[in-house]
Every structure is written in structure tokens, then in C-alpha cells.
Enzyme design. Structure first.
Site, short mmCIF file in Angstrom:
data_model
loop_
_atom_site.label_atom_id
_atom_site.label_comp_id
_atom_site.label_asym_id
_atom_site.label_seq_id
_atom_site.Cartn_x
_atom_site.Cartn_y
_atom_site.Cartn_z
N TYR A 154 38.89 34.09 43.72
CA TYR A 154 39.04 33.32 44.95
C TYR A 154 37.97 32.26 45.17
O TYR A 154 38.07 31.44 46.09
CB TYR A 154 39.27 34.26 46.15
CG TYR A 154 40.72 34.67 46.10
CD1 TYR A 154 41.68 33.97 46.79
CD2 TYR A 154 41.13 35.65 45.21
CE1 TYR A 154 43.02 34.26 46.65
CE2 TYR A 154 42.48 35.95 45.06
CZ TYR A 154 43.42 35.25 45.78
OH TYR A 154 44.75 35.51 45.63
N ALA A 185 46.59 38.77 38.65
CA ALA A 185 45.88 39.88 39.29
C ALA A 185 45.10 39.32 40.47
O ALA A 185 44.50 38.25 40.37
CB ALA A 185 44.93 40.54 38.30
N LYS A 186 45.12 40.03 41.58
CA LYS A 186 44.41 39.54 42.77
C LYS A 186 42.97 40.06 42.73
O LYS A 186 42.62 41.06 43.35
CB LYS A 186 45.14 40.03 44.03
CG LYS A 186 45.58 38.88 44.92
CD LYS A 186 46.43 39.34 46.05
CE LYS A 186 45.97 38.79 47.38
NZ LYS A 186 45.93 37.34 47.50
N VAL A 187 42.18 39.35 41.95
CA VAL A 187 40.79 39.75 41.71
C VAL A 187 39.90 38.98 42.68
O VAL A 187 40.07 37.77 42.85
CB VAL A 187 40.40 39.42 40.25
CG1 VAL A 187 38.95 39.81 39.97
CG2 VAL A 187 41.35 40.11 39.28
#
Ligand code: PMP
Length: 295
Positions: free
Chosen positions: A158, A152-154
Site C-alpha cells: 500500500y 494478495a492484500k499485503v
């Protein structure tokens, strides 16, 4: 760099000027990194502006919202239409598109009620440029997949990429390579990795990495081009015996590696599968290939 006085963004259900938009200082995304986002590209093609793999990107955004328990009601079709409209309103064709779903005000550590969708776009060259990259193995690992949803690009995930990039850039390198918790090669801070050895490409399987849409596209392109490719774990020592290597990502597209730590990749880049795929990928996104992949 990203906007000027005229730039429009989609925010709170309408198109507004970027310079007039603001968000809450009590937002959970700001405090705890509970938000999901995407990085998408559109290209100017002979058939007009084309968002590359809009469906796959927006499905990943919706997957992220779902696993993070973020309320998000837009459909893939609505998101795609809104994005085309935003590009048109900003008079952009070759663009980088950044949708982000931010959560509401909540100082607790459970998902806030409600969310807001923001979509921004701007002109952005290849993230890592075109020259071969000097890469360093980071001392930071990719997160344990049992500690979060790695696919998931949470926003909060990052931090790991920022730590790795800061470390290697301070040491004079271009990009960071991260290993997974088992000491296998995982990926770059914002791109997937492939290595070539004796004519065969290898890339780490899903599990500890972002399931890159560019990675999947490159694997399909290999199949079309008759380039052998295998999804397989490999160690940093194995990478240091490879002939060549490259990264793939929406922002980076396909970019070659010059070196990893002290090891220089021996194969001339122009003769590598990576170089071929760099060209083929460009043709694919521009809709120039005869047997274009879906979307
Ligand atoms: N790995 C990481 C950690 C990333 O942030 C990205 C960019 N989304 C990628 C790989 C490449 O993914 P994609 O090809 O879908 O852009």
C-alpha cells in the site's frame, strides 16, 4: 474516528477494548510491511446484519498469508463467525471491517514465526463519497507482478497507493489512476476501474491489478442485467475517448468519474451503465435483488 472507549476488537484470541490493545514495536509488519489484511463491509438488511462476500474476503486473506509464508490457522468459517460476533458486541450492522494478520518480532527479512489476528470494525461512509470524481493519472505505476503477489492484500504493497494518492491530492484531484508496467490502465489506489464506450463496459483483466471482489460482483451483475462487459487492456488514451467511467471497491462501492486529467467524460452519469450498476450493487449488498448472487 475509528474507536471510542467502549469499542471492542478481536485480538490475540479474545475480544478486548481497542483502547487497551497494543502491539510490539519489534513486529515485522511495522518494520517491513509483512502483514496481510482485508477490507470488508457489512450491511443492515431486512434479514439482519449481512457481511457481504465474507467467504471471498477471508479466502483472499488466507491466500495472502499463504503466499507470504505467514502462519495463519483460522478457517474461513471461524473468521466469519468471529466477525459476526464482533459486530454484535459493538452493536454495529452497517460497518467497515478490517481484519489484519500481523507477523511476530523479527528484524530479519524472512517471514517471522507466528502471527496475530486483529479484527476491527467501525462505521464508515462511502470511501470516495457519492459525487463524481476528478481523477489524475499518477506518475507511479502498479508494481511489476514479478516483484510481488499483486493479488494478495499485503500491508507493504500500500506504499504504492499512498504515493499515488499523495501526489494527486496535492495537485487538487480526488483520486489517482495508476497504469501498469506496460502503460496500460491498471486501477485506482484502492479500487478497480471500468470504462464505458458505445454501450460496452471494459475493465482491465487480472494480472497487474487487485482482483477486486466488487469488480467480480459488478461483472456478474452486468451479466444478470444484460450489460455487455469485457475484460481487456486499454491505454490512457483509450480511456480519454470513453463515454463514462467508474471505480469499484468494497470501501468505495461504485462511484463515477467526472474527469481523468484534462478529459471530461461526456456522457451524463445518470444515463451510464455505471449509474445503473451503482443502484443495482446497493440492492445486491442489501439483499434486495430477486436473483441474489451467492452469499
Ligand atoms: N484495487 C486495490 C489496489 C485495492 O486496494 C482494492 C480494495 N481491496 C480494490 C482494488 C478493490 O477490491 P475489492 O473490491 O475486493 O474491495
Amino acid at each position: 474516528m475509528y474507536y471510542n472507549d467502549e469499542t471492542l476488537i478481536f485480538y490475540n484470541g479474545q475480544f478486548v477494548k481497542a483502547k487497551d490493545a497494543s502491539t510490539s514495536v519489534y513486529g515485522q509488519t511495522l518494520h517491513y510491511g509483512n502483514g496481510v489484511f482485508e477490507g470488508i463491509r457489512s450491511y443492515k438488511t431486512s434479514e439482519g446484519t449481512k457481511i457481504f462476500k465474507a467467504k471471498e474476503h477471508y479466502e483472499r486473506l488466507k491466500f495472502g498469508a499463504e503466499v507470504m509464508d505467514i502462519e495463519f490457522k483460522y478457517s474461513v468459517e471461524e473468521l466469519t463467525e468471529l466477525t459476526y460476533e464482533l459486530l454484535e458486541r459493538n452493536n454495529l450492522a452497517d460497518a467497515y471491517i478490517r481484519p489484519i494478520v500481523v507477523t511476530g518480532e523479527n528484524m530479519g527479512v524472512f517471514s517471522a514465526k507466528g502471527s496475530e489476528l486483529i479484527i476491527q470494525c467501525w462505521e464508515w461512509g462511502k470511501l470516495m463519497g457519492d459525487k463524481l470524481l476528478k481523477v489524475k493519472t499518477s506518475r507511479f505505476q502498479r508494481p511489476n507482478p514479478k516483484s510481488c503477489f499483486v493479488e494478495a492484500k499485503v500491508t507493504g504493497h500500500y506504499i504504492n497507493s499512498i504515493l499515488a494518492s499523495n501526489e494527486v491530492k496535492k495537485a487538487g484531484y480526488d483520486e489517482a489512476l495508476l497504469l501498469d508496467m506496460n502503460n496500460n490502465v491498471a486501477e485506482c489506489s484502492g479500487a478497480n476501474v471500468f470504462m464505458e464506450k458505445e454501450g460496452v463496459l471494459y475493465t482491465p483483466p487480472r494480472g497487474h491489478i487487485m482482483a477486486g471482489i466488487t469488480r467480480a460482483t459488478v461483472i456478474e451483475l452486468c451479466q444478470e442485467e444484460g450489460i455487455p462487459v469485457e475484460e481487456k487492456h486499454f491505454t490512457i488514451d483509450e480511456l480519454k475517448q470513453a463515454d463514462s467511467a467508474f471505480f469499484t471497491g468494497t470501501a468505495a462501492e461504485v462511484v463515477g468519474l467526472q474527469s481523468i486529467d484534462e478529459y471530461q467524460f461526456p456522457q451524463a452519469w445518470e444515463q451510464s451503465h455505471g449509474s445503473k450498476l451503482m443502484k443495482v450493487y446497493k440492492e445486491e449488498v442489501l439483499g434486495l435483488r430477486k436473483h441474489c448472487l451467492t452469499n
